[in-house]
Every structure is written in C-alpha cells, then in structure tokens.
Motif scaffolding. Structure first.
Motif, PDB file in Angstrom:
ATOM      1  N   SER A 219     -10.795 108.670  53.386  1.00  0.00           N
ATOM      2  CA  SER A 219      -9.569 107.906  53.626  1.00  0.00           C
ATOM      3  C   SER A 219      -9.770 106.800  54.650  1.00  0.00           C
ATOM      4  N   ILE A 220     -10.730 106.958  55.557  1.00  0.00           N
ATOM      5  CA  ILE A 220     -10.986 105.923  56.560  1.00  0.00           C
ATOM      6  C   ILE A 220     -11.927 104.850  56.016  1.00  0.00           C
TER       7      ILE A 220
ATOM      8  N   LEU B 141      -1.520 101.687  59.977  1.00  0.00           N
ATOM      9  CA  LEU B 141      -0.841 102.984  59.919  1.00  0.00           C
ATOM     10  C   LEU B 141      -1.582 103.956  59.003  1.00  0.00           C
ATOM     11  N   ALA B 142      -1.938 103.492  57.798  1.00  0.00           N
ATOM     12  CA  ALA B 142      -2.576 104.369  56.812  1.00  0.00           C
ATOM     13  C   ALA B 142      -3.941 104.854  57.273  1.00  0.00           C
TER      14      ALA B 142
ATOM     15  N   SER C 148      -8.065 111.691  48.369  1.00  0.00           N
ATOM     16  CA  SER C 148      -8.747 112.460  49.421  1.00  0.00           C
ATOM     17  C   SER C 148      -7.902 113.651  49.867  1.00  0.00           C
ATOM     18  N   ILE C 149      -6.580 113.485  49.833  1.00  0.00           N
ATOM     19  CA  ILE C 149      -5.693 114.607  50.171  1.00  0.00           C
ATOM     20  C   ILE C 149      -5.776 115.687  49.097  1.00  0.00           C
ATOM     21  N   THR C 150      -5.727 115.241  47.835  1.00  0.00           N
ATOM     22  CA  THR C 150      -5.653 116.156  46.708  1.00  0.00           C
ATOM     23  C   THR C 150      -6.946 116.949  46.503  1.00  0.00           C
ATOM     24  N   PHE C 151      -8.083 116.264  46.599  1.00  0.00           N
ATOM     25  CA  PHE C 151      -9.350 116.902  46.235  1.00  0.00           C
ATOM     26  C   PHE C 151     -10.226 117.290  47.427  1.00  0.00           C
ATOM     27  N   LEU C 152     -10.015 116.647  48.583  1.00  0.00           N
ATOM     28  CA  LEU C 152     -10.844 116.938  49.746  1.00  0.00           C
ATOM     29  C   LEU C 152     -10.073 117.639  50.860  1.00  0.00           C
ATOM     30  N   ASN C 153      -8.751 117.769  50.653  1.00  0.00           N
ATOM     31  CA  ASN C 153      -7.894 118.400  51.660  1.00  0.00           C
ATOM     32  C   ASN C 153      -7.949 117.687  53.005  1.00  0.00           C
ATOM     33  N   GLU C 154      -8.134 116.377  52.987  1.00  0.00           N
ATOM     34  CA  GLU C 154      -8.112 115.613  54.237  1.00  0.00           C
ATOM     35  C   GLU C 154      -6.668 115.513  54.722  1.00  0.00           C
ATOM     36  N   ALA C 155      -6.476 115.707  56.008  1.00  0.00           N
ATOM     37  CA  ALA C 155      -5.127 115.682  56.575  1.00  0.00           C
ATOM     38  C   ALA C 155      -4.618 114.250  56.696  1.00  0.00           C
ATOM     39  N   VAL C 156      -3.372 114.031  56.325  1.00  0.00           N
ATOM     40  CA  VAL C 156      -2.733 112.719  56.431  1.00  0.00           C
ATOM     41  C   VAL C 156      -1.395 112.905  57.133  1.00  0.00           C
TER      42      VAL C 156
ATOM     43  N   GLN D 203       0.619 107.858  58.554  1.00  0.00           N
ATOM     44  CA  GLN D 203      -0.262 107.357  57.506  1.00  0.00           C
ATOM     45  C   GLN D 203       0.493 107.204  56.183  1.00  0.00           C
ATOM     46  N   TRP D 204       1.392 108.148  55.890  1.00  0.00           N
ATOM     47  CA  TRP D 204       2.217 108.021  54.688  1.00  0.00           C
ATOM     48  C   TRP D 204       3.099 106.776  54.775  1.00  0.00           C
ATOM     49  N   ALA D 205       3.625 106.504  55.972  1.00  0.00           N
ATOM     50  CA  ALA D 205       4.439 105.299  56.164  1.00  0.00           C
ATOM     51  C   ALA D 205       3.600 104.055  55.885  1.00  0.00           C
ATOM     52  N   GLY D 206       2.323 104.107  56.283  1.00  0.00           N
ATOM     53  CA  GLY D 206       1.423 102.989  56.012  1.00  0.00           C
ATOM     54  C   GLY D 206       1.209 102.779  54.528  1.00  0.00           C
TER      55      GLY D 206
END
Length: 299
Positions: A93-94, A135-136, A257-265, A269-272
C-alpha cells in the motif's frame, strides 16, 4: 460519450496496475524473487501479445516506427523494474503511493511539452489527489519513519518512468494498430528486462515449480490489459487527464493489500482513498458541466 469510453479504458489500465503490488508480495511469500516475478511477467505478457498480433493484427511498421516503439518500451521496463524493487522494500500500500506521484509528474510533462499552463480543472484535481495521497499513504500519521530510503527512491523513479510512458504512448505511432503497437513496445521492454534480470528461471525449474501462475497473472494485468488500454485510450485524451485517470491504481492497490495481505488501513487512509476518487471524477464533472453550459448558450 466517446471521450468517456476512452477514459474508462485508461481507468481500467490503472486498475490493472493496482493489482500488481499485492500479487508480487504474494509471490515473495511463496519464495520467488523480484527478478523471477518481473521476468515471468514480461515473458507471459510478451507471448500473449505475440499470439494476439499473429492472429488479429498483422500490420507492417516502418523502421522509424519500430525503433520509436521499442524506445517507448524502455520506459515500461524501467517502471516494472523500479516498482518491483520498491514493492520488495516497502509495503504494497505504501509502494503504490510513491508510484502514484506520476499523476502530477504527468501533468508537468504535458505542460512543458505543450508550453501551456494546466487548466484550472486539472490543477484542482491534482491538489485533491495530492491531499488524498498524503492521507492514503499514512504520511500524516507518522508512518514515514518506517520507510526504506531506497524503496522510496525506486518508487519515485518508477513514477517518473511511468509518467513518460503515459506521455509517449499517446503520442507515438498513433496510426499503428493497437495490438501491433503494444507488442513492439513490450518487445522493447522485454529486452531491457532480460538484460537487467537474466531469465535464469527458464532453466532452473522455478517456472514449473509455480512461478508460471504468477507470471500468467502479472503478464495479463501488468502488461497485456494496461498496455492495450493505454494504447487505445491515451491518443484520444490528453496526457494530464490520462495521468489523473491512472490514479485509480492507488485505491485499487490499497484495497487489494487489505483483502489479500491483511495490511492495516486506518480511517484517515480510507478518507484519502475517497479523496482520490473525487480527484479522478472532478475533471470529468467540470468538463461535462462546461459542455452543458456551452450547449445552453448556443440554444
């Protein structure tokens, strides 16, 4: 309506690129190196386009067109190499946040090439996208201290090369059929990839051991779909707008990345992500409103 159709194709190209960082991360988990994953991507992408050209688009190109398309392909390969190395050193995500900087770089390239200042709609869109990016990417939440310097550098280099690719793909050999144009650009990219990342996976058994699954997916979504979409759509819209539409890659990458890697957001970041979507829609909305006003004035 015609411009909207081509804009949607560019949007689809950005969506396809947005899936790559997550798939590459999954490839790392399965023990494959970035050299093998990028090599597999261009191997399958090149053969896929070769198949399409042989059956659907046998078109001769001049020597000048050939060398121009091969040269444009080098920007593709540099994007793939640098982005892959960025994903290796940063979270999925970064890494895409740094690649995403191609949006304002693309608008800057267009302004320099046309010797004209960007319109107010693009400037407004870029401002919204820039805030959304901060933000994202979690840059306002102190996450930057965990970033790899080399990863950030590779991400920015990928952004520059991607911006030049979008710019060039819309301006060179515009009379060459899409599939032929895409094939020769990919050929140029594949040559560079083979030089930088020698394809040892062809002989050491890694391809048969599972790399082929990643190569097939990366070749489809990282080469065939985006290149064909950009080749069709970019000549019909300007570079700055194309770069803005390509920004759909960022929310796609973060959601993947959230769905398949379980990276925290985080909520910020959602606002971004929401801001980025607004930034993508803004120039289209303003353009449609301007056209509506012109029609009313004429009537």
């Amino acid at each position: 309506m015609g411009k909207l159709k081509y804009s949607l194709l560019v949007l689809l190209g950005g969506f396809s690129y947005g899936l790559l960082s997550t798939v590459i991360k999954l490839g790392f988990v399965d023990g494959f190196s970035i050299q093998e994953l990028i090599g597999g991507q261009y191997l399958f992408g090149w053969f896929g386009l070769l198949f399409i050209v042989l059956f659907f688009s046998r078109h001769q190109v001049s020597k000048k067109q050939l060398f121009t398309l091969l040269a444009v392909g080098t920007t593709m390969s540099m994007t793939g190499i640098c982005y892959g190395l960025a994903v290796e050193k940063l979270s999925a995500s970064i890494a895409v946040v740094f690649l995403f900087q191609f949006t304002w770089i693309g608008v800057l390239i267009e302004a320099i090439a046309n010797k004209a200042f960007p319109g107010h709609d693009k400037i407004l869109s870029i401002i919204i996208l820039f805030i959304g990016t901060l933000l994202a990417g979690g840059l306002l939440e102190g996450l930057a201290k965990n970033f790899s310097i080399s990863g950030m550098l590779f991400g920015l280099l990928a952004a520059v090369s991607f911006a030049f690719y979008i710019f060039a793909s819309g301006r060179v050999a515009t009379n060459v059929p899409t599939y032929t144009k895409s094939f020769f650009m990919t050929t140029g990219a594949s040559v560079i990839i083979c030089i930088v990342f020698p394809p040892t996976f062809l002989t050491n058994g890694v391809l048969q051991a599972g790399l082929w699954k990643y190569g097939l997916f990366l070749g489809l979504f990282g080469v065939i779909i985006p290149i064909v979409c950009f080749s069709i759509g970019m000549p019909k819209i300007d570079t700055g707008l194309g770069a803005i539409l390509g920004a759909f890659e960022l929310p796609t990458a973060i959601v993947a990345s959230i769905t398949f890697l379980n990276e925290a957001v985080s909520a910020m970041q959602w606002a971004g992500i929401v801001l980025i979507l607004i930034g993508i829609i803004t120039p289209h909305y303003l353009s449609l409103r301007k056209e509506g006003q012109k029609r009313r004035n004429v009537a």
